[in-house]
Design a protein around this motif. Sequence first.
Motif, mmCIF file in Angstrom:
data_model
loop_
_atom_site.group_PDB
_atom_site.id
_atom_site.type_symbol
_atom_site.label_atom_id
_atom_site.label_comp_id
_atom_site.label_asym_id
_atom_site.label_seq_id
_atom_site.Cartn_x
_atom_site.Cartn_y
_atom_site.Cartn_z
ATOM 1 N N UNK A 57 8.523 -0.699 6.398
ATOM 2 C CA UNK A 57 8.440 -0.781 4.934
ATOM 3 C C UNK A 57 8.368 -2.246 4.483
ATOM 4 N N UNK A 58 9.162 -3.113 5.090
ATOM 5 C CA UNK A 58 9.120 -4.532 4.740
ATOM 6 C C UNK A 58 7.767 -5.141 5.131
ATOM 7 N N UNK A 59 7.223 -4.724 6.278
ATOM 8 C CA UNK A 59 5.887 -5.191 6.664
ATOM 9 C C UNK A 59 4.871 -4.824 5.589
ATOM 10 N N UNK A 60 4.942 -3.603 5.082
ATOM 11 C CA UNK A 60 3.991 -3.181 4.044
ATOM 12 C C UNK A 60 4.184 -3.966 2.748
ATOM 13 N N UNK A 61 5.439 -4.301 2.423
ATOM 14 C CA UNK A 61 5.697 -5.117 1.228
ATOM 15 C C UNK A 61 5.081 -6.508 1.380
ATOM 16 N N UNK A 62 5.229 -7.080 2.569
ATOM 17 C CA UNK A 62 4.652 -8.403 2.817
ATOM 18 C C UNK A 62 3.127 -8.356 2.692
ATOM 19 N N UNK A 63 2.513 -7.324 3.250
ATOM 20 C CA UNK A 63 1.061 -7.210 3.180
ATOM 21 C C UNK A 63 0.590 -6.910 1.765
ATOM 22 N N UNK A 64 1.395 -6.190 1.005
ATOM 23 C CA UNK A 64 1.096 -5.946 -0.408
ATOM 24 C C UNK A 64 0.981 -7.273 -1.161
ATOM 25 N N UNK A 65 1.987 -8.118 -0.979
ATOM 26 C CA UNK A 65 1.976 -9.406 -1.673
ATOM 27 C C UNK A 65 0.877 -10.322 -1.125
ATOM 28 N N UNK A 66 0.643 -10.235 0.188
ATOM 29 C CA UNK A 66 -0.425 -11.028 0.800
ATOM 30 C C UNK A 66 -1.782 -10.660 0.197
ATOM 31 N N UNK A 67 -1.997 -9.383 -0.046
ATOM 32 C CA UNK A 67 -3.269 -8.936 -0.619
ATOM 33 C C UNK A 67 -3.480 -9.527 -2.006
ATOM 34 N N UNK A 68 -2.416 -9.562 -2.812
ATOM 35 C CA UNK A 68 -2.515 -10.223 -4.120
ATOM 36 C C UNK A 68 -2.920 -11.687 -3.940
ATOM 37 N N UNK A 69 -2.207 -12.365 -3.031
ATOM 38 C CA UNK A 69 -2.419 -13.799 -2.846
ATOM 39 C C UNK A 69 -3.804 -14.103 -2.298
ATOM 40 N N UNK A 70 -4.231 -13.354 -1.286
ATOM 41 C CA UNK A 70 -5.539 -13.601 -0.684
ATOM 42 C C UNK A 70 -6.660 -13.342 -1.690
ATOM 43 N N UNK A 71 -6.521 -12.309 -2.502
ATOM 44 C CA UNK A 71 -7.525 -12.020 -3.529
ATOM 45 C C UNK A 71 -7.586 -13.142 -4.562
ATOM 46 N N UNK A 72 -6.407 -13.664 -4.914
ATOM 47 C CA UNK A 72 -6.367 -14.763 -5.881
ATOM 48 C C UNK A 72 -7.012 -16.018 -5.303
ATOM 49 N N UNK A 73 -6.769 -16.283 -4.020
ATOM 50 C CA UNK A 73 -7.354 -17.455 -3.377
ATOM 51 C C UNK A 73 -8.879 -17.390 -3.437
ATOM 52 N N UNK A 74 -9.436 -16.248 -3.098
ATOM 53 C CA UNK A 74 -10.894 -16.109 -3.084
ATOM 54 C C UNK A 74 -11.475 -15.981 -4.489
ATOM 55 N N UNK A 75 -10.594 -15.793 -5.464
ATOM 56 C CA UNK A 75 -11.067 -15.702 -6.852
ATOM 57 C C UNK A 75 -10.980 -17.039 -7.579
ATOM 58 N N UNK A 76 -10.380 -18.054 -6.929
ATOM 59 C CA UNK A 76 -10.367 -19.379 -7.541
ATOM 60 C C UNK A 76 -9.045 -20.094 -7.611
ATOM 61 N N UNK A 77 -7.943 -19.425 -7.296
ATOM 62 C CA UNK A 77 -6.636 -20.086 -7.337
ATOM 63 C C UNK A 77 -6.361 -20.737 -5.978
ATOM 64 N N UNK A 78 -6.751 -21.987 -5.846
ATOM 65 C CA UNK A 78 -6.615 -22.694 -4.574
ATOM 66 C C UNK A 78 -5.194 -23.198 -4.339
#
Length: 263
Positions: A57-78
Motif C-alpha cells: 500500500x505504501x509503495x502504491x502511495x509513493x507511485x501515486x505521488x510520483x505520477x503527479x510529480x513526473x507529469x508536472x515535470x513533463x508539463x513544465x515544472x522543472x
Amino acid sequence: MSVTSIRGADRRGGSDRRVSPIFLGIVAVAAVSGWAVWTEYASDRGFAVFLFVVSAWVVSLCLHEYAHARSALHSGDISIGAKGYLTLNPLKYTHALLSIVLPVVFVIMGGIGLPGGAVFIERGRIRGRWRHSLISAAGPLVNVLFAVLLMLPFALGALDSWPTDFLAALAFLAMLQVTAAILNLLPVPGLDGYGIVEPWLSPATRRQVEPFAQFSLLAVFGVLWIPSVNVAFFDFIDHVMGWFDVPRDYTDYGYTLFRFWKN
C-alpha cells in the motif's frame, strides 16, 4: 489526494532522480512478506499479510505521488526534481503525515483506502488546461492500474491454483486501491477529481470553492460514516471488483487476516 499549487523560486540545481533506498527497502519488505504469505512460511499468517498489505500500500502511495510529480515535470515544472519527488522517497513529500501515515492508519482502523497527501506543483510554470488536468489525473490512474493488476489473477482463474491466503491478501489490497481511486476522483475540493475539473472553472468559481478545500476530505469521510451511504459505497466497490470475478468472501478474509491482532 490533491496536487497543491504554489509559486516559488526556481530550484534547478541539485536535482536527484535516483530511486531512494527507503523506497527500495519498502519494496523489499513487500516482496519478502508476499513470498512468506504465498509459501505459508510465516508462523503467523496474519502478521505476514499485514506486512505485505501495508508495504504494498505504501509503495502504491509513493507511485501515486510520483505520477503527479513526473507529469508536472513533463508539463513544465522543472523545479520538481530538486524537491526530491522523483526519488520515490516518502519522506520527501511535503505532508508526510497526510501522504503516508494517515492512509496507513485508516487502512488499519477501517480497511479503507484513504487518498494520499500532496506534492507541491508550481502551477504558474505550466501552460494549458489539459496539462493541469492530466497532472491531477495521473495519481488516481496509478491506483486504477494497481487495482487492475491485483484483480487480474482472479479474472484469469487463479482461484483454482493460487494459495488462498495470498489471494485473500490480493483481494483486500485491490479493494484498497479501488476505494482510493474512487474517492480521489470525486470532484470535491482538495481531491484529485476536483483538480481535474478546476482548470475548466471560471476564476470566480475557483475563488468561492477554495476556502472549503481544507475541510472537504473530512466531510467526505463524515458522509461515509452514514450507514446507508457506507453500505451503498461498498456495494459499489463490490460491483466494480465483481467485473474481475473477485469474491467478496476473499476480500473479507483478507481483511480478517490483515487484522492479526484481532485473531
